[in-house]
Motif scaffolding. Structure first.
Motif, PDB file in Angstrom:
ATOM      1  N   MET A   1      -4.725  38.993  12.073  1.00  0.00           N
ATOM      2  CA  MET A   1      -5.785  39.997  12.038  1.00  0.00           C
ATOM      3  C   MET A   1      -7.142  39.334  11.752  1.00  0.00           C
ATOM      4  N   THR A   2      -7.129  38.429  10.775  1.00  0.00           N
ATOM      5  CA  THR A   2      -8.363  37.710  10.463  1.00  0.00           C
ATOM      6  C   THR A   2      -8.876  36.964  11.701  1.00  0.00           C
ATOM      7  N   ALA A   3      -7.934  36.293  12.371  1.00  0.00           N
ATOM      8  CA  ALA A   3      -8.324  35.542  13.565  1.00  0.00           C
ATOM      9  C   ALA A   3      -8.849  36.492  14.640  1.00  0.00           C
ATOM     10  N   GLY A   4      -8.126  37.603  14.835  1.00  0.00           N
ATOM     11  CA  GLY A   4      -8.516  38.561  15.870  1.00  0.00           C
ATOM     12  C   GLY A   4      -9.885  39.167  15.597  1.00  0.00           C
ATOM     13  N   LEU A   5     -10.108  39.561  14.352  1.00  0.00           N
ATOM     14  CA  LEU A   5     -11.394  40.179  14.018  1.00  0.00           C
ATOM     15  C   LEU A   5     -12.543  39.179  14.161  1.00  0.00           C
ATOM     16  N   SER A   6     -12.294  37.939  13.756  1.00  0.00           N
ATOM     17  CA  SER A   6     -13.329  36.914  13.937  1.00  0.00           C
ATOM     18  C   SER A   6     -13.636  36.748  15.416  1.00  0.00           C
ATOM     19  N   GLY A   7     -12.552  36.779  16.223  1.00  0.00           N
ATOM     20  CA  GLY A   7     -12.736  36.646  17.662  1.00  0.00           C
ATOM     21  C   GLY A   7     -13.587  37.784  18.220  1.00  0.00           C
ATOM     22  N   VAL A   8     -13.271  39.005  17.796  1.00  0.00           N
ATOM     23  CA  VAL A   8     -14.033  40.170  18.274  1.00  0.00           C
ATOM     24  C   VAL A   8     -15.499  40.044  17.883  1.00  0.00           C
ATOM     25  N   LEU A   9     -15.728  39.586  16.644  1.00  0.00           N
ATOM     26  CA  LEU A   9     -17.097  39.440  16.158  1.00  0.00           C
ATOM     27  C   LEU A   9     -17.869  38.435  17.028  1.00  0.00           C
ATOM     28  N   GLY A  10     -17.219  37.292  17.290  1.00  0.00           N
ATOM     29  CA  GLY A  10     -17.858  36.271  18.127  1.00  0.00           C
ATOM     30  C   GLY A  10     -18.165  36.800  19.516  1.00  0.00           C
ATOM     31  N   TRP A  11     -17.195  37.521  20.080  1.00  0.00           N
ATOM     32  CA  TRP A  11     -17.374  38.061  21.427  1.00  0.00           C
ATOM     33  C   TRP A  11     -18.506  39.086  21.452  1.00  0.00           C
ATOM     34  N   TYR A  12     -18.537  39.919  20.412  1.00  0.00           N
ATOM     35  CA  TYR A  12     -19.574  40.955  20.368  1.00  0.00           C
ATOM     36  C   TYR A  12     -20.958  40.327  20.192  1.00  0.00           C
ATOM     37  N   LEU A  13     -21.035  39.294  19.349  1.00  0.00           N
ATOM     38  CA  LEU A  13     -22.344  38.701  19.055  1.00  0.00           C
ATOM     39  C   LEU A  13     -22.877  37.855  20.206  1.00  0.00           C
ATOM     40  N   ARG A  14     -21.983  37.171  20.947  1.00  0.00           N
ATOM     41  CA  ARG A  14     -22.491  36.414  22.087  1.00  0.00           C
ATOM     42  C   ARG A  14     -21.608  36.572  23.303  1.00  0.00           C
ATOM     43  N   ASP A  15     -20.494  35.871  23.331  1.00  0.00           N
ATOM     44  CA  ASP A  15     -19.624  35.965  24.512  1.00  0.00           C
ATOM     45  C   ASP A  15     -18.194  35.598  24.099  1.00  0.00           C
ATOM     46  N   TRP A  16     -17.301  35.590  25.071  1.00  0.00           N
ATOM     47  CA  TRP A  16     -15.897  35.341  24.732  1.00  0.00           C
ATOM     48  C   TRP A  16     -15.694  33.922  24.235  1.00  0.00           C
ATOM     49  N   ARG A  17     -16.595  32.991  24.607  1.00  0.00           N
ATOM     50  CA  ARG A  17     -16.409  31.612  24.156  1.00  0.00           C
ATOM     51  C   ARG A  17     -16.599  31.493  22.651  1.00  0.00           C
ATOM     52  N   LEU A  18     -17.645  32.169  22.160  1.00  0.00           N
ATOM     53  CA  LEU A  18     -17.863  32.161  20.713  1.00  0.00           C
ATOM     54  C   LEU A  18     -16.698  32.863  20.026  1.00  0.00           C
ATOM     55  N   GLY A  19     -16.196  33.920  20.653  1.00  0.00           N
ATOM     56  CA  GLY A  19     -15.022  34.612  20.123  1.00  0.00           C
ATOM     57  C   GLY A  19     -13.841  33.668  20.018  1.00  0.00           C
ATOM     58  N   ALA A  20     -13.626  32.877  21.065  1.00  0.00           N
ATOM     59  CA  ALA A  20     -12.519  31.926  21.068  1.00  0.00           C
ATOM     60  C   ALA A  20     -12.713  30.890  19.962  1.00  0.00           C
TER      61      ALA A  20
ATOM     62  N   ALA B   1     -14.336  31.264  17.116  1.00  0.00           N
ATOM     63  CA  ALA B   1     -14.113  31.875  15.810  1.00  0.00           C
ATOM     64  C   ALA B   1     -12.621  32.103  15.568  1.00  0.00           C
ATOM     65  N   ALA B   2     -11.945  32.662  16.567  1.00  0.00           N
ATOM     66  CA  ALA B   2     -10.514  32.922  16.416  1.00  0.00           C
ATOM     67  C   ALA B   2      -9.759  31.601  16.271  1.00  0.00           C
ATOM     68  N   GLY B   3     -10.158  30.616  17.058  1.00  0.00           N
ATOM     69  CA  GLY B   3      -9.498  29.304  17.015  1.00  0.00           C
ATOM     70  C   GLY B   3      -9.663  28.658  15.652  1.00  0.00           C
ATOM     71  N   CYS B   4     -10.856  28.792  15.078  1.00  0.00           N
ATOM     72  CA  CYS B   4     -11.126  28.203  13.771  1.00  0.00           C
ATOM     73  C   CYS B   4     -10.194  28.787  12.720  1.00  0.00           C
ATOM     74  N   VAL B   5     -10.058  30.119  12.742  1.00  0.00           N
ATOM     75  CA  VAL B   5      -9.180  30.768  11.769  1.00  0.00           C
ATOM     76  C   VAL B   5      -7.731  30.329  11.999  1.00  0.00           C
ATOM     77  N   ALA B   6      -7.326  30.291  13.263  1.00  0.00           N
ATOM     78  CA  ALA B   6      -5.960  29.898  13.579  1.00  0.00           C
ATOM     79  C   ALA B   6      -5.699  28.465  13.120  1.00  0.00           C
ATOM     80  N   TYR B   7      -6.704  27.586  13.284  1.00  0.00           N
ATOM     81  CA  TYR B   7      -6.554  26.199  12.858  1.00  0.00           C
ATOM     82  C   TYR B   7      -6.218  26.134  11.371  1.00  0.00           C
ATOM     83  N   MET B   8      -6.957  26.913  10.577  1.00  0.00           N
ATOM     84  CA  MET B   8      -6.738  26.903   9.133  1.00  0.00           C
ATOM     85  C   MET B   8      -5.301  27.306   8.812  1.00  0.00           C
ATOM     86  N   ALA B   9      -4.812  28.319   9.545  1.00  0.00           N
ATOM     87  CA  ALA B   9      -3.459  28.800   9.280  1.00  0.00           C
ATOM     88  C   ALA B   9      -2.425  27.756   9.677  1.00  0.00           C
ATOM     89  N   ILE B  10      -2.594  27.215  10.868  1.00  0.00           N
ATOM     90  CA  ILE B  10      -1.556  26.355  11.419  1.00  0.00           C
ATOM     91  C   ILE B  10      -1.553  24.979  10.766  1.00  0.00           C
TER      92      ILE B  10
END
Lengths: 663, 342
Positions: A116-135, A137-146
């Motif tokens: 959820m944290t990763a998904g919401l970060s992704g949505v925030l990035g996408w909303y603020l600029r584009d899907w790349r920023l979303g990716a 943000a989501a990737g960063c959160v996922a990295y921390m988890a994995i």
């Protein structure tokens, strides 16, 4: 008219030429004479006599002790007040930590699933600029988890998420008050100047004294550290609102309050959001350093591993911090640059509120996923990946292959550069230094500037840390010179084409987001500890502004003037040296000014790897909770920076005015 | 006689350390040399005029002449150093902040050179803004805003943000906003100066069309004399903070009060501005010719007839009585100036 101006020019010219030669000479002459005559001078003129020390430290400690032990405001003491303020941050901090990582065991609610944290970060990035920023943000959160940094990173993020809004609001309030009340601005701006040039550690010591050591204290230090940039950018932003827009508000019949809230603040939205970006980045930088007073999270992890010289693991933590820094920076930057756009009148509810809709979808999906598989709730530790083996191998390889050349480089640096320069600096009589600074101040800004800067230097001299300050000054001087030698050509190279500028800017932006502490990792890896390592760290960190300002200065030379040069038949080289460089020079000097500031910040942090300058003393003050000493030492560092800043800014302003570039 | 809508009397605005004290020390009327010698910057000096209801007064001058400061003193965006500004007979400089806000919310509208739109609001919200701050409820203010947006020809763009519009469109929003509260007095501060020449002309026409419908009392600032001629009932020419001359375009051209005004008006094409009356020679009373021309006719409309006629053409007034004659030579002098002809 034109004839009159011509003759006047002719009259002035010879005088001016004379002045342009004699003035710099006059400025350095007393310094050179005093330096050369050092052996003839009486001792008191060379070394600051012990007896002359003004007990600033004792005074500061008296005030602090009084505040800590005796100051009573009616029903509560000063200490109660600071503790109460500290308590105020506890609740939101606990809430955000519970949400992100710890859960709420009392009421049996688990933390947000990492998806959820990763998904919401992704949505925030996408909303603020584009899907790349979303990716990203989501990737960063996922990295921390994995990669097993989940808990540490979420604790760090919690502090940032709580500290940044508080610091932002306080800074915003201070900024508004300063813009609206002139007396307050006159009061606060010099104070902000000093606060912004105080090294990080100076913030930590009073916190340790008044609040104690621990995670909460770290969070408070973070809040306090991030207030000045927000206040400053608020002042800048609100003052930058076009007078016409303000008048339009008044003519629409706005009351003062309406003018402020409905006209000025929304119009200054962009600079204010740049301020928010600064606050977030400062918070992250500080929360890493606040691990010295016991803040938990990634910084603590990094500090711990560096102290144990586990470079590979330290690098792993460093990467996590860097990743977080880049993501937070990109997100807040995107927010600052997001422009509103119209939606067509027949848009559906979904098109009108895309962010809300996507967020709700993500929350629902991740809750479903988390009930379906525990992997989505918390990444299992047996599946955790680690990059440490890779970093360890890299470190080993570096140590084995590069050991000899690095040792040679290090020894050569020490023998032929650092030690001679240090000896030279230490042989400078203190009155020579005062004379130099005063003369420079006098020639650039008259008596007032001369008094200001010599006052700053005299404080350092009489505070009792003159020799330590000279060591700091020598390290900064060497580092800044090397920065110029490397950074200036890079800047010139990068200013040649749009593409190069883009690359260089991206690199500068990225490197600048890294918390300064990160830069210690590679230099420890390469040079272990000592002056060479410290200076290398300073060089990497302080290179950024000189490159950035050189590019900016060169690219901003009015294109008409460049075209005039081209049509006069200049070669590229002539264009650079006769037109672009002279016009960009004031801007480049401002870059050097920033480089000095960055270097001063870093030199104090570099005390961690064993230098013998003021930084080491500050470090000691922190260990012994000696708030007075820490404060006075911090002021010494700040005053060094301010001296350079005052002189260089005055010079650049004067130069710009003469070139007709002043705005 | 109707009462002036706006009047200012002996209005002064000086910048410096103690402008009010300085003005008092010099009996309220220092010369420009004294002002400059003591380090003060003169923005507005001893300006007096009246603007009648429905009149368009154009204040024209080069940059630094004080015209924008004068306008801001009238709207009290800037506090004048001395003098009076009367708005519908009451002294606006004596108004409290509350009264001033009230006045602006109901009676004044202003258009700015660089549009001064709020970047975070849509066209609709920008135009509705003055209504919002005075507390009109949403439905009512949006209805009114849509009305004014349609009036300025921006229907369909209500949901756009300013940066999504062209310069001309942005100024239409600025105009709509200034009209939203239905003001009596309309201040325009170089409203078309930031626009391209073609758009500027189009906007001037638009402005005149609006004024025919709305009939506001207008103070219009410009640095462009052609623009002044196109829109003005009367023109005030300013230099160094002083109104050099105030009159109709024809008066400024035919009898410039100062060399500065003459310099300004010299290169204006005269034929579409000047009437026969100003250039005719007196004639003894007799029965006019059948082909006589009207005294108030513009020179351009009679040029062919006069220039092709061997002898001076008779000029008659509204009643058809002979009032003078216009010769070929005097027409040529009027159009091309005496000295060049001689």
């Amino acid at each position: 008219m034109s004839a009159a101006t011509l003759t006047r020019h002719e009259e002035i010219e010879p005088q001016r030429q004379l002045a342009s030669v004699t003035k710099p000479l006059l400025v350095v002459l007393p310094f050179v004479v005093l330096l050369l005559a050092a052996s003839l001078l009486p001792d008191w003129a060379v070394q600051v006599p012990k007896g002359w020390t003004i007990p600033f430290v004792d005074w500061a400690n008296t005030v602090i002790e009084h505040l800590r032990d005796d100051a009573i405001f009616g029903l509560f003491s000063f200490r109660d007040l600071t503790r109460a303020i500290a308590e105020m941050i506890t609740l939101p901090l606990a809430f955000v930590e519970g949400l992100l990582v710890a859960g709420f065991p009392n009421i049996g609610v688990a933390a947000m699933p990492w998806v959820m944290t990763a998904g919401l970060s992704g949505v925030l990035g996408w909303y603020l600029r584009d899907w790349r920023l979303g990716a990203l943000a989501a990737g960063c959160v996922a990295y921390m988890a994995i990669f097993g940094k989940w808990e540490l990173s979420m604790i760090t993020l919690s502090v940032v998420l709580v500290a940044a809004p508080i610091a932002g609001l306080i800074g915003f309030g201070i900024g508004i008050l300063a813009v609206k009340k002139q007396w307050f601005e006159a009061l606060i701006v010099p104070f902000l100047n000093v606060l912004q040039s105080l090294p990080h550690f100076s913030y930590l010591i009073p916190i340790a004294v008044f609040i104690g050591v621990g995670h909460k204290a770290g969070a408070i230090a973070t809040v306090i550290f991030a207030i000045p940039p927000m206040a400053r950018l608020t002042i800048l932003g609100l003052n930058g609102v076009a007078e016409e827009v303000r008048e339009a508000g008044k003519m629409a019949g706005c009351t003062r309050f309406q003018t402020l809230w409905m006209v000025e603040i929304p119009s200054a939205r962009q600079p204010l959001l740049v301020g928010v970006n600064q606050v977030i980045m400062q918070c992250l930088a500080m929360v890493v350093i606040a691990s010295f007073v016991g803040a938990r999270g990634l910084g603590h992890d990094l500090l711990f591993r560096l102290q144990a010289l586990k470079i590979g693991q330290a690098l792993e933590s460093g990467v996590a911090i860097v990743l977080m820094a880049i993501t937070l920076d990109q997100l807040s930057r995107a927010a600052a640059h997001k422009e509103p756009a119209h939606v067509s009148s027949d848009a559906t509810l979904l098109q009108r509120f895309p962010f809300l809709a996507a967020s709700v979808a993500v929350i629902a999906a991740s809750l479903l996923l988390a009930t379906a598989t525990p992997i989505a709730q918390a990444w299992p530790s047996e599946l955790t990946l680690s990059t440490a083996p890779f970093w360890d191998a890299l470190v080993d390889w570096v140590t084995v292959t590069l050991y000899d050349p690095l040792q040679h480089l290090r020894n050569a640096m020490l023998l032929y550069v650092l030690i001679p320069v240090r000896d030279l600096f230490q042989s400078i009589p203190w009155i020579a230094m005062v004379a130099l600074v005063a003369a420079a101040g006098w020639s650039l800004g008259g008596l007032r500037l001369a008094l200001t800067v010599s006052g700053l230097v005299l404080f350092i001299a009489f505070a009792g840390y003159w020799e330590r300050s000279l060591i700091t000054a020598y390290m900064v001087a060497v580092a800044v010179l090397i920065c110029i030698a490397i950074g200036l050509p890079i800047g010139i190279w990068a200013s040649h084409s749009e593409r190069r500028t883009g690359i260089a800017k991206l690199l500068c932006d990225t490197f600048q987001t890294f918390p300064s502490f990160i830069y210690l990792i590679p230099v420890i890896m390469l040079f272990k500890v000592g002056d060479v390592a410290a200076i290398s760290a300073i060089i990497i960190y302080a290179m950024i502004p000189i490159v950035r300002y050189t590019i900016f200065g060169l690219r901003n030379v009015p294109s008409e003037i460049v075209e005039a040069g081209i049509t006069s038949g200049c070669t590229r080289r002539q264009l650079l040296w006769n037109i672009r460089m002279p016009l960009a020079f004031p801007e480049i000097m401002l870059g050097i000014n920033q480089t000095i500031m960055f270097a001063l910040f870093m030199v104090i942090i570099a005390a961690f790897i064993g230098t013998k300058d003021i930084g080491q003393e500050i470090f000691r003050a922190l260990t012994f909770n000696d708030a007075g000493k820490g404060l006075v030492l911090g002021l010494c560092v700040a005053f060094m920076g301010l001296t350079a800043d005052q002189l260089i800014t005055a010079w650049a302003a004067k130069r710009k005015q003469r070139l007709g570039l002043a705005s | 006689m109707t009462e002036a809508k706006i009047a200012c009397r002996n209005l002064w605005k000086l910048y410096g350390s103690d402008p009010a004290g300085f003005l008092r020390r010099h009996g309220g009327n220092p010369s420009i040399d004294t002002i400059r010698a003591e380090g003060y910057v003169p923005a507005v000096r001893d300006v007096s005029f009246e603007v009648m209801p429905g009149e368009i007064l154009v204040v024209m001058g080069l940059s630094g002449s004080g015209k924008s400061t004068l306008l801001r003193c009238l709207a009290r965006l800037i506090e004048p150093t001395a003098g009076e500004v009367m708005f519908e007979g009451s002294d606006i400089l004596a108004a409290s902040e509350r009264e001033l806000i009230d006045l602006r919310r109901h009676k004044m509208g202003m258009v700015f050179q660089h549009f001064a739109l709020l970047p975070h609001r849509t066209v609709l919200d920008n135009v509705a803004f003055p209504l919002q701050v005075r507390g009109t409820d949403r439905q009512k203010r949006e209805l009114r805003a849509r009305e004014v947006i349609e009036l300025v020809g921006l229907k369909g763009r209500e949901g756009y943000y300013p940066r999504e519009l062209s310069g001309g469109q942005q100024q239409r929003v600025g105009i709509a906003r200034s009209l939203a509260v239905g003001p009596d007095v309309w201040f325009l501060d170089e409203p078309f100066s930031a626009l391209d020449p073609l758009i500027r002309r189009e906007m001037q026409d638009e402005f005149l069309r609006l004024q025919r419908v709305l009939n506001k009392t207008i103070v219009f600032i410009t640095h462009d004399f052609d623009e002044a001629i196109r829109v003005a009932d009367r023109i005030a020419i300013m230099k160094d903070g002083v109104v050099e001359q105030l009159g109709t375009a024809e008066e400024l051209i035919t009898c410039p009060a100062t060399p500065y005004v003459a310099e300004f008006t010299r290169n204006v094409s005269h034929d579409r501005l000047l009437s026969v009356r100003a250039f005719m020679a007196p004639a003894s009373s007799r029965k006019p010719d059948a082909a006589a021309i009207q005294a108030q006719a513009l020179l351009a409309s009679v040029a062919r007839q006069v220039l092709t006629s061997e002898r001076p053409v008779d000029v008659v007034d509204d009643a058809g009585a002979l009032v003078g004659t216009l010769s070929r030579d005097s027409l040529i002098d009027a159009l091309y100036g005496k000295e060049e002809h001689a």
